[in-house]
Design a protein around this motif. Sequence first.
Motif, mmCIF file in Angstrom:
data_model
loop_
_atom_site.group_PDB
_atom_site.id
_atom_site.type_symbol
_atom_site.label_atom_id
_atom_site.label_comp_id
_atom_site.label_asym_id
_atom_site.label_seq_id
_atom_site.Cartn_x
_atom_site.Cartn_y
_atom_site.Cartn_z
ATOM 1 N N GLY A 1 8.385 14.026 -13.838
ATOM 2 C CA GLY A 1 8.110 12.726 -13.221
ATOM 3 C C GLY A 1 7.096 11.863 -13.926
ATOM 4 N N GLY A 2 6.527 12.273 -15.072
ATOM 5 C CA GLY A 2 5.583 11.421 -15.788
ATOM 6 C C GLY A 2 4.199 11.447 -15.166
ATOM 7 N N VAL A 3 3.579 10.256 -15.051
ATOM 8 C CA VAL A 3 2.209 10.134 -14.536
ATOM 9 C C VAL A 3 2.261 9.993 -13.020
ATOM 10 N N TRP A 4 1.726 10.979 -12.297
ATOM 11 C CA TRP A 4 1.678 10.910 -10.849
ATOM 12 C C TRP A 4 0.515 11.716 -10.305
ATOM 13 N N VAL A 5 0.182 11.430 -9.034
ATOM 14 C CA VAL A 5 -0.837 12.163 -8.300
ATOM 15 C C VAL A 5 -0.291 12.385 -6.896
ATOM 16 N N ALA A 6 -0.596 13.536 -6.305
ATOM 17 C CA ALA A 6 -0.095 13.873 -4.969
ATOM 18 C C ALA A 6 -1.266 14.157 -4.038
ATOM 19 N N HIS A 7 -1.136 13.714 -2.770
ATOM 20 C CA HIS A 7 -2.194 13.878 -1.768
ATOM 21 C C HIS A 7 -1.536 14.081 -0.407
ATOM 22 N N PRO A 8 -2.063 14.953 0.449
ATOM 23 C CA PRO A 8 -1.399 15.233 1.735
ATOM 24 C C PRO A 8 -1.435 14.080 2.733
ATOM 25 N N ASP A 9 -2.324 13.082 2.557
ATOM 26 C CA ASP A 9 -2.424 11.986 3.518
ATOM 27 C C ASP A 9 -1.490 10.826 3.214
ATOM 28 N N VAL A 10 -0.686 10.926 2.172
ATOM 29 C CA VAL A 10 0.195 9.828 1.780
ATOM 30 C C VAL A 10 1.360 9.731 2.754
ATOM 31 N N LYS A 11 1.666 8.507 3.193
ATOM 32 C CA LYS A 11 2.803 8.279 4.073
ATOM 33 C C LYS A 11 4.033 7.825 3.297
ATOM 34 N N GLU A 12 3.857 6.918 2.359
ATOM 35 C CA GLU A 12 4.946 6.415 1.535
ATOM 36 C C GLU A 12 4.520 6.452 0.068
ATOM 37 N N PRO A 13 5.470 6.652 -0.850
ATOM 38 C CA PRO A 13 5.130 6.588 -2.280
ATOM 39 C C PRO A 13 4.530 5.223 -2.623
ATOM 40 N N GLU A 14 3.522 5.227 -3.484
ATOM 41 C CA GLU A 14 2.826 4.004 -3.855
ATOM 42 C C GLU A 14 2.618 3.956 -5.361
ATOM 43 N N ARG A 15 2.377 2.766 -5.857
ATOM 44 C CA ARG A 15 1.937 2.570 -7.240
ATOM 45 C C ARG A 15 0.419 2.482 -7.204
ATOM 46 N N VAL A 16 -0.290 3.264 -8.028
ATOM 47 C CA VAL A 16 -1.741 3.384 -7.918
ATOM 48 C C VAL A 16 -2.383 3.336 -9.296
ATOM 49 N N ILE A 17 -3.692 3.063 -9.284
ATOM 50 C CA ILE A 17 -4.529 3.232 -10.468
ATOM 51 C C ILE A 17 -5.383 4.470 -10.231
ATOM 52 N N ILE A 18 -5.382 5.385 -11.215
ATOM 53 C CA ILE A 18 -6.090 6.655 -11.115
ATOM 54 C C ILE A 18 -7.253 6.615 -12.100
ATOM 55 N N ARG A 19 -8.474 6.775 -11.606
ATOM 56 C CA ARG A 19 -9.656 6.712 -12.473
ATOM 57 C C ARG A 19 -10.348 8.070 -12.502
ATOM 58 N N ASN A 20 -10.754 8.491 -13.681
ATOM 59 C CA ASN A 20 -11.610 9.665 -13.843
ATOM 60 C C ASN A 20 -13.047 9.163 -13.828
ATOM 61 N N THR A 21 -13.767 9.393 -12.723
ATOM 62 C CA THR A 21 -15.121 8.860 -12.596
ATOM 63 C C THR A 21 -16.097 9.513 -13.563
ATOM 64 N N GLY A 22 -15.702 10.645 -14.140
ATOM 65 C CA GLY A 22 -16.607 11.325 -15.060
ATOM 66 C C GLY A 22 -16.666 10.698 -16.434
ATOM 67 N N ASN A 23 -15.513 10.200 -16.942
ATOM 68 C CA ASN A 23 -15.503 9.632 -18.295
ATOM 69 C C ASN A 23 -15.040 8.183 -18.341
ATOM 70 N N GLY A 24 -14.695 7.596 -17.189
ATOM 71 C CA GLY A 24 -14.311 6.193 -17.150
ATOM 72 C C GLY A 24 -12.875 5.905 -17.536
ATOM 73 N N GLN A 25 -12.081 6.908 -17.887
ATOM 74 C CA GLN A 25 -10.692 6.685 -18.261
ATOM 75 C C GLN A 25 -9.847 6.455 -17.016
ATOM 76 N N PHE A 26 -8.805 5.626 -17.155
ATOM 77 C CA PHE A 26 -7.923 5.348 -16.024
ATOM 78 C C PHE A 26 -6.493 5.195 -16.522
ATOM 79 N N VAL A 27 -5.557 5.290 -15.572
ATOM 80 C CA VAL A 27 -4.149 5.182 -15.912
ATOM 81 C C VAL A 27 -3.409 4.706 -14.662
ATOM 82 N N ILE A 28 -2.291 3.996 -14.860
ATOM 83 C CA ILE A 28 -1.449 3.538 -13.768
ATOM 84 C C ILE A 28 -0.325 4.543 -13.566
ATOM 85 N N GLY A 29 -0.057 4.950 -12.332
ATOM 86 C CA GLY A 29 0.982 5.938 -12.075
ATOM 87 C C GLY A 29 1.492 5.863 -10.655
ATOM 88 N N ALA A 30 2.152 6.922 -10.216
ATOM 89 C CA ALA A 30 2.756 6.980 -8.887
ATOM 90 C C ALA A 30 1.957 7.907 -7.985
#
Length: 275
Positions: free
Chosen positions: A72-101
């Motif tokens: 599926g490429g770039v994605w993140v999963a969380h138990p509180d999600v109700k519907e699939p979303e488009r999100v920005i994912i940030r690593n607070t430790g090094n400042g890197q981010f990526v757009i994914g599902a």
Amino acid sequence: MTVKPSIGAAIAAVLVLAGCDESGPGGFSSRDALKVDVDAEATGPATQSDIEAPEVFAVTEPGLWDGRPSLGGVWVAHPDVKEPERVIIRNTGNGQFVIGALFRRERENPGPRLQISSDAASALGILAGAPSVLNVTALRKQETPQTEPVTSEAPLDPVAVATSALDQRQPSAPPAPNTAEASTAPVQPAPPAPQAQRLAKPYIQVGIFSVQANANRTADRFLKAGLEATVLREEASGKTFWRVLIGPAMTSSQRAVMLQTAKQQGFADAYPVPR
């Protein structure tokens, strides 16, 4: 009847692809990816029409990649999600981010509730089995109104844009003194100006944006609310982003009011910073 090797190989390939279509390690069906507008450009910077929507979904929690290759490429999963979303994912430790599902995590395993794919871990600089604190915020597409083109060839300064509204505010003129009273009243020495407290973290960081226009709009919101806002352009790992700060605060109580205002504006992850 003997099946030719080439035909047998083709049948085997079809069976393998059919098996891979069922599910990924996050427990979601790969068919759910069709509900989210995430394609080949999802791993690049957000477009000008992207705006962060923390009211839809926003968490800051440790995330984990279990080390296995993911579908599926770039994605993140969380138990509180109700519907699939488009999100920005940030690593607070090094400042890197990526757009994914963002998908709903169906399986509950020991450890962090956020699970990321192998592609997301690679883009964020996360090693297998090493939890990292991630900020995951939903994105929404917003129609950007067309404006007249800028005739100047000089680049716009994001800090000047954010503070221009403050420069236009002119202090009102003080009332003229009563000369009759001034001639008879004794001259009183002016009281010493109180010294401002030196706070280690006098600013409130509202958020980090991958689109400069979104950062400028956010700063303008706080300017209209009567708070001084600043947009700072920074780079990390070859990627450019913009930080929005409000302040500085002179006292801890003033800083607390600024933090409460930021949260009331929808920025639940705002926090004090030195600069």
